[in-house]
Design a protein around this motif. Structure first.
Motif, PDB file in Angstrom:
ATOM      1  N   THR A   1     -10.221   5.557  -0.063  1.00  0.00           N
ATOM      2  CA  THR A   1     -11.296   4.570  -0.149  1.00  0.00           C
ATOM      3  C   THR A   1     -11.677   4.079   1.242  1.00  0.00           C
ATOM      4  O   THR A   1     -12.863   3.926   1.567  1.00  0.00           O
ATOM      5  CB  THR A   1     -10.862   3.386  -1.027  1.00  0.00           C
ATOM      6  OG1 THR A   1     -10.527   3.869  -2.330  1.00  0.00           O
ATOM      7  CG2 THR A   1     -11.968   2.347  -1.141  1.00  0.00           C
ATOM      8  N   TYR A   2     -10.660   3.832   2.073  1.00  0.00           N
ATOM      9  CA  TYR A   2     -10.910   3.397   3.450  1.00  0.00           C
ATOM     10  C   TYR A   2     -11.758   4.425   4.190  1.00  0.00           C
ATOM     11  O   TYR A   2     -12.727   4.076   4.894  1.00  0.00           O
ATOM     12  CB  TYR A   2      -9.572   3.189   4.162  1.00  0.00           C
ATOM     13  CG  TYR A   2      -9.681   3.026   5.653  1.00  0.00           C
ATOM     14  CD1 TYR A   2      -9.919   1.777   6.227  1.00  0.00           C
ATOM     15  CD2 TYR A   2      -9.552   4.125   6.511  1.00  0.00           C
ATOM     16  CE1 TYR A   2     -10.029   1.630   7.612  1.00  0.00           C
ATOM     17  CE2 TYR A   2      -9.646   3.978   7.883  1.00  0.00           C
ATOM     18  CZ  TYR A   2      -9.893   2.740   8.428  1.00  0.00           C
ATOM     19  OH  TYR A   2     -10.009   2.596   9.787  1.00  0.00           O
ATOM     20  N   LEU A   3     -11.411   5.709   4.055  1.00  0.00           N
ATOM     21  CA  LEU A   3     -12.163   6.750   4.747  1.00  0.00           C
ATOM     22  C   LEU A   3     -13.607   6.788   4.273  1.00  0.00           C
ATOM     23  O   LEU A   3     -14.547   6.886   5.088  1.00  0.00           O
ATOM     24  CB  LEU A   3     -11.495   8.102   4.544  1.00  0.00           C
ATOM     25  CG  LEU A   3     -10.130   8.301   5.226  1.00  0.00           C
ATOM     26  CD1 LEU A   3      -9.557   9.668   4.888  1.00  0.00           C
ATOM     27  CD2 LEU A   3     -10.240   8.139   6.734  1.00  0.00           C
TER      28      LEU A   3
ATOM     29  N   PRO B   1     -11.068  13.065   0.883  1.00  0.00           N
ATOM     30  CA  PRO B   1     -11.196  12.684   2.299  1.00  0.00           C
ATOM     31  C   PRO B   1      -9.907  12.852   3.096  1.00  0.00           C
ATOM     32  O   PRO B   1      -9.946  13.214   4.270  1.00  0.00           O
ATOM     33  CB  PRO B   1     -11.615  11.204   2.222  1.00  0.00           C
ATOM     34  CG  PRO B   1     -12.190  11.029   0.864  1.00  0.00           C
ATOM     35  CD  PRO B   1     -11.437  11.964  -0.020  1.00  0.00           C
ATOM     36  N   TRP B   2      -8.762  12.568   2.476  1.00  0.00           N
ATOM     37  CA  TRP B   2      -7.482  12.710   3.173  1.00  0.00           C
ATOM     38  C   TRP B   2      -7.325  14.122   3.729  1.00  0.00           C
ATOM     39  O   TRP B   2      -6.969  14.327   4.887  1.00  0.00           O
ATOM     40  CB  TRP B   2      -6.338  12.380   2.212  1.00  0.00           C
ATOM     41  CG  TRP B   2      -4.976  12.625   2.780  1.00  0.00           C
ATOM     42  CD1 TRP B   2      -4.249  11.778   3.561  1.00  0.00           C
ATOM     43  CD2 TRP B   2      -4.174  13.802   2.639  1.00  0.00           C
ATOM     44  NE1 TRP B   2      -3.043  12.352   3.911  1.00  0.00           N
ATOM     45  CE2 TRP B   2      -2.973  13.590   3.358  1.00  0.00           C
ATOM     46  CE3 TRP B   2      -4.345  15.013   1.971  1.00  0.00           C
ATOM     47  CZ2 TRP B   2      -1.963  14.541   3.424  1.00  0.00           C
ATOM     48  CZ3 TRP B   2      -3.333  15.969   2.036  1.00  0.00           C
ATOM     49  CH2 TRP B   2      -2.155  15.720   2.765  1.00  0.00           C
TER      50      TRP B   2
ATOM     51  N   GLU C   1       0.850  -1.187   0.000  1.00  0.00           N
ATOM     52  CA  GLU C   1       0.000   0.000   0.000  1.00  0.00           C
ATOM     53  C   GLU C   1       0.880   1.228   0.000  1.00  0.00           C
ATOM     54  O   GLU C   1       1.669   1.435   0.923  1.00  0.00           O
ATOM     55  CB  GLU C   1      -0.942   0.055   1.199  1.00  0.00           C
ATOM     56  CG  GLU C   1      -1.793   1.316   1.160  1.00  0.00           C
ATOM     57  CD  GLU C   1      -3.047   1.245   1.983  1.00  0.00           C
ATOM     58  OE1 GLU C   1      -3.653   2.299   2.217  1.00  0.00           O
ATOM     59  OE2 GLU C   1      -3.433   0.135   2.396  1.00  0.00           O
ATOM     60  N   ARG C   2       0.718   2.038  -1.039  1.00  0.00           N
ATOM     61  CA  ARG C   2       1.485   3.276  -1.125  1.00  0.00           C
ATOM     62  C   ARG C   2       0.589   4.454  -0.751  1.00  0.00           C
ATOM     63  O   ARG C   2      -0.539   4.562  -1.223  1.00  0.00           O
ATOM     64  CB  ARG C   2       2.046   3.476  -2.530  1.00  0.00           C
ATOM     65  CG  ARG C   2       2.810   4.803  -2.659  1.00  0.00           C
ATOM     66  CD  ARG C   2       3.536   4.948  -3.964  1.00  0.00           C
ATOM     67  NE  ARG C   2       4.133   6.269  -4.064  1.00  0.00           N
ATOM     68  CZ  ARG C   2       4.886   6.688  -5.075  1.00  0.00           C
ATOM     69  NH1 ARG C   2       5.146   5.854  -6.072  1.00  0.00           N
ATOM     70  NH2 ARG C   2       5.374   7.898  -5.102  1.00  0.00           N
ATOM     71  N   ASP C   3       1.119   5.335   0.075  1.00  0.00           N
ATOM     72  CA  ASP C   3       0.409   6.543   0.475  1.00  0.00           C
ATOM     73  C   ASP C   3       1.448   7.601   0.765  1.00  0.00           C
ATOM     74  O   ASP C   3       2.105   7.587   1.799  1.00  0.00           O
ATOM     75  CB  ASP C   3      -0.454   6.280   1.712  1.00  0.00           C
ATOM     76  CG  ASP C   3      -1.177   7.539   2.189  1.00  0.00           C
ATOM     77  OD1 ASP C   3      -1.154   8.552   1.468  1.00  0.00           O
ATOM     78  OD2 ASP C   3      -1.748   7.519   3.292  1.00  0.00           O
ATOM     79  N   ASP C   4       1.601   8.537  -0.175  1.00  0.00           N
ATOM     80  CA  ASP C   4       2.623   9.569  -0.018  1.00  0.00           C
ATOM     81  C   ASP C   4       2.140  10.762   0.799  1.00  0.00           C
ATOM     82  O   ASP C   4       2.915  11.660   1.106  1.00  0.00           O
ATOM     83  CB  ASP C   4       3.117  10.051  -1.382  1.00  0.00           C
ATOM     84  CG  ASP C   4       4.176   9.126  -1.949  1.00  0.00           C
ATOM     85  OD1 ASP C   4       4.024   7.904  -1.782  1.00  0.00           O
ATOM     86  OD2 ASP C   4       5.140   9.605  -2.564  1.00  0.00           O
ATOM     87  N   GLY C   5       0.845  10.807   1.124  1.00  0.00           N
ATOM     88  CA  GLY C   5       0.354  11.878   1.976  1.00  0.00           C
ATOM     89  C   GLY C   5       0.554  13.242   1.389  1.00  0.00           C
ATOM     90  O   GLY C   5       0.939  14.179   2.076  1.00  0.00           O
ATOM     91  N   LEU C   6       0.281  13.361   0.100  1.00  0.00           N
ATOM     92  CA  LEU C   6       0.482  14.636  -0.584  1.00  0.00           C
ATOM     93  C   LEU C   6      -0.831  15.149  -1.143  1.00  0.00           C
ATOM     94  O   LEU C   6      -1.783  14.398  -1.356  1.00  0.00           O
ATOM     95  CB  LEU C   6       1.493  14.473  -1.726  1.00  0.00           C
ATOM     96  CG  LEU C   6       2.897  14.083  -1.269  1.00  0.00           C
ATOM     97  CD1 LEU C   6       3.724  13.636  -2.441  1.00  0.00           C
ATOM     98  CD2 LEU C   6       3.563  15.259  -0.574  1.00  0.00           C
TER      99      LEU C   6
ATOM    100  N   ALA D   1      -8.713  13.917   7.566  1.00  0.00           N
ATOM    101  CA  ALA D   1      -7.492  13.584   8.303  1.00  0.00           C
ATOM    102  C   ALA D   1      -6.575  14.783   8.499  1.00  0.00           C
ATOM    103  O   ALA D   1      -5.754  14.784   9.420  1.00  0.00           O
ATOM    104  CB  ALA D   1      -6.732  12.467   7.591  1.00  0.00           C
ATOM    105  N   ASN D   2      -6.720  15.812   7.663  1.00  0.00           N
ATOM    106  CA  ASN D   2      -5.777  16.926   7.730  1.00  0.00           C
ATOM    107  C   ASN D   2      -6.477  18.281   7.738  1.00  0.00           C
ATOM    108  O   ASN D   2      -5.937  19.269   7.248  1.00  0.00           O
ATOM    109  CB  ASN D   2      -4.782  16.834   6.570  1.00  0.00           C
ATOM    110  CG  ASN D   2      -3.799  15.702   6.767  1.00  0.00           C
ATOM    111  OD1 ASN D   2      -2.836  15.829   7.512  1.00  0.00           O
ATOM    112  ND2 ASN D   2      -4.066  14.566   6.125  1.00  0.00           N
TER     113      ASN D   2
END
Length: 551
Positions: free
Chosen positions: A154-156, A166-167, A135-140, A171-172
């Motif tokens: 997708t999870y959110l 959603p990120w 699972e890749r997630d660069d948080g950008l 989350a931010n």
């Protein structure tokens, strides 16, 4: 110990070396990370090869300096053909997976030129730094193309946190008194709780994904290397409850800076001091709001280390798993009148590094703090060494730290650590009116002095013994000419020896040495060239016959 060995490679993003309680932070307590340090070795002088996410990580994943792998800045692809940690470990039948961030940009042009299908197994490995992207997630921000379709979004949505993004939205971001969205990218909102419940935030989510991967690999009896790569405490500086108010302004360490650093500063330093993030982080009220959030993000990571370590303990995986805890670079947080991480003070270029080796041979060093100059490129050869692979010094420019972990004396450990930065894409290039090719900075340190130099700019020098906070630039001090010359000479030597011959090993080059008996100039092997006439050539044939007759 079981015969199967594993590696857990944990990397945070933008975590300073001094923001752990085991490293001396006065109020931030990180007992779980500290417990790993007690079981392993904490390296107090680990330097990354660049202070920017992308090139720093490309060095970690290739075991090669930036000058060798060529990915000099965020957004610059790692070229097709660069061997990576995943490539080396797969040769040992080790499943090498990414869970989190890489900041990798794929060399799409190179893959197209070579006819590599991006969706093929080879194409995926090439595009993901050699890792299997579990699972890749660069948080950008989604305006970038690092995460085309992040699974975390997708999870959110599946858990009721829907939004266009959603990120960012959950989350931010924070939430105002009337339910309005408060942008987490803005430093003013760092004291707000993120809208997401903490169990659904990024750090716990990625911890669970790592545990899921480990369970899967263990059920299949696979030897594995899990790269658990958190995107925090990197900005946005916002953290879910209860971590958002665990710390306050009274927990904020005073900024390490001096008025003299703004008095006729080095031109490159001056350019970065004028950047918006530096101007804002130079304000005390900004630091008092942001740094507690930064500490809360770290505290959340430490709590998740507790979850992860208990998981490993319950499965007996501390018995056969090497564990590394580190970061890709630090964060100025207002020190030296700077924000972000783009220069080479220790708060940016030095990172935490804790290595736990389960081997009985490492028992004598458990809990030790070592001052050796270690570089992030040392991790790839260390993993290869621990997992039983042969050394590849013609490719991997780092060095295995296994001998240090096991208390072996070494008189030949590196004397210098090096880092690089390409600032051609920054406003500093325009401020200094330099051509793109000259916008490179190099840092070299021997542990006593640190030199920062590059084309077209004067050197910066710090005396780390007399000035550990790096407040006084001695680059223009005539009394330091010898130290500058010594480090410049070492840097020139380093620049002259890149590992560019990666297709054959040194052994391949030296394998013909035995064909030159006693290095006798009268006896030559291979194609005979340069002879004057038949008589001279006949003499060579006769010398060969005499030598063969003696064998």
């Amino acid at each position: 110990m079981t015969k199967k060995k594993n590696v857990l490679f944990i990397m945070c993003d933008q975590l300073r070396y001094d923001y752990l309680s085991c490293a001396g932070h006065p109020t931030l307590k990180t007992p779980n990370i500290d417990s790993l340090a007690a079981r392993g070795v904490r390296f107090a002088n680990c330097y990354v090869q660049s202070t920017v996410c992308g090139p720093s990580r490309m060095s970690a994943y290739t075991g090669r300096y930036v000058r060798s792998h060529g990915s000099t800045q965020n957004g610059i692809p790692l070229r097709v053909g660069e061997p990576t940690m995943g490539d080396h470990l797969r040769e040992l039948d080790v499943r090498c997976a990414l869970i989190g961030k890489t900041h990798m940009v794929a060399d799409q042009e190179g893959m197209q030129r070579l006819g590599i299908d991006p969706d093929s197994i080879i194409g995926v490995h090439v595009a993901q730094c050699g890792f299997e992207p579990y699972e890749r997630d660069d948080g950008l921000h989604p305006s970038t193309d690092y995460d085309a379709d992040p699974v975390y979004d997708t999870y959110l949505r599946d858990h009721g946190f829907d939004a266009d993004n959603p990120w960012e939205h959950w989350a931010n971001s924070g939430e105002g008194e009337d339910g309005e969205n408060l942008n987490g990218w803005l430093l003013a909102h760092a004291d707000k709780a993120a809208r997401i419940p903490q169990e659904h935030s990024e750090t716990p989510y990625m911890t669970r994904r790592a545990m899921r991967f480990i369970e899967e690999a263990e059920s299949r009896g696979q030897s594995w290397c899990a790269h658990l790569s958190y995107i925090k405490p990197h900005w946005p500086y916002i953290v879910p409850a209860p971590y958002h108010d665990m710390y306050s302004a009274k927990d904020v360490k005073p900024a390490v800076r001096a008025v003299s650093e703004r008095d006729n500063p080095h031109p490159v330093l001056a350019a970065y001091q004028r950047e918006r993030y530096s101007v804002n982080f130079s304000r005390d009220e900004v630091r008092e709001r942001v740094v507690p959030a930064y500490m809360g993000l770290i505290k959340q990571i430490d709590d998740q280390m507790g979850v992860l370590f208990r998981f490993l303990e319950e499965r007996g995986l501390f018995e056969n798993t090497m564990i590394v805890f580190t970061s890709d670079h630090g964060d100025y947080l207002g020190d030296h009148w700077l924000g972000e991480k783009y220069m080479f003070h220790d708060v940016s270029v030095k990172v935490p590094l804790i290595v736990y080796d389960p081997s009985p041979a490492a028992d004598a060093t458990r809990g030790a703090v070592m001052d050796h100059l270690v570089e992030m490129i040392d991790m790839a050869p260390t993993f290869l060494d621990y997992l039983g692979g042969g050394a590849k010094p013609h490719v991997l420019e780092g060095r295995s730290v296994l001998s240090l972990l096991r208390g072996e004396k070494s008189s030949s450990w590196r004397r210098f650590a090096v880092s690089e930065y390409d600032y051609s894409g920054e406003r500093a290039r325009l401020a200094l009116a330099l051509p793109v090719g000259d916008c490179r900075l190099f840092m070299i340190t021997d542990g006593r002095h640190k030199l920062v130099t590059g084309p077209g700019v004067a050197p910066i020098l710090f005396d780390l013994a007399a000035d550990p906070d790096e407040l006084v630039d001695l680059g223009r001090d005539p009394g330091k000419a010898d130290a500058i010359h010594r480090l410049e000479t070492a840097l020139e030597r380093w620049l002259q020896t890149p590992a560019n011959r990666i297709t054959v090993s040194d052994t391949w080059v030296t394998s013909a040495d035995e064909k030159f008996p006693h290095f006798d100039p009268l006896i030559e092997q291979g194609v005979l060239i340069g002879y004057w006439d038949e008589a001279e050539l006949a003499g060579q044939y006769a010398a060969r016959e005499r030598w063969l007759a003696k064998r």
